[in-house]
Design a protein around this motif. Structure first.
Motif: not given
Length: 178
Positions: A13, A69, A78-80, A92, A94, A106, A109-110, A113, A137
């Protein structure tokens, strides 16, 4: 604070670069992905403007952390993590390219974050908002310790689930800057 690079077992990331625009727009233009994001699919021009604001506002004003990502050299999402008045804390966000679904990205990423929120930002809770119909999700976040705390009815009548994970439940080691 500048957005750091985060690593998981298989993903990197990193802050977006101007050269990431086509990948960003393609991700947000994919109706399989964008149906779960905000207002759904926007025009290509709106997505290009959004990408521009990542640099002109988010990074320039150090508003919050946003990442591209990658799996190897391939853009996969994408992540934020950002402050949100909707949840009363940091949320979070994503999005994973539909071509990368079903590979566990996923979850990585989670977790990254969430770990970043607890470890680097020093948060005591991290939140997520998910459309009630987005069972994938919801299941993913449930597996990594998020709990449903309330529902929010949107202007269009749809339901958004608000989920929270407490730092006391443990964050794991992923998501620390390197």
């Amino acid at each position: 604070m500048t957005t750091p690079v985060l690593h998981t077992a298989r993903l990197r990331l990193a802050p977006y670069t101007p050269g990431d625009e086509e990948d960003f727009v393609a991700l947000f233009q994919d109706p399989l992905v964008s149906r779960w994001m905000g207002e759904g699919t926007q025009s290509e021009a709106e997505d290009r403007a959004l990408f521009g604001r990542v640099f002109s506002k988010v990074y320039a004003q150090d508003l919050f952390d946003v990442w591209a990502v990658r799996h190897g050299d391939r853009f996969v999402g994408h992540a934020e993590i950002k402050p949100s008045t909707d949840v009363g804390g940091h949320e979070i966000v994503y999005a994973l390219a539909s071509t990368a679904w079903g590979q566990g990205f996923g979850t990585e990423i989670a977790q990254a974050l969430t770990g970043y929120g607890f470890g680097t930002l020093g948060l005591t809770e991290v939140h997520a908002t998910v459309a009630a119909d987005n069972v994938a999700s919801l299941a993913l976040l449930g597996r990594i310790g998020f709990r449903h705390v309330r529902d929010r009815v949107e202007d269009d009548g749809s339901t958004t689930r608000v989920l929270t994970r407490s730092a006391a439940s443990g964050a794991g080691g992923a998501g620390q800057p390197r």
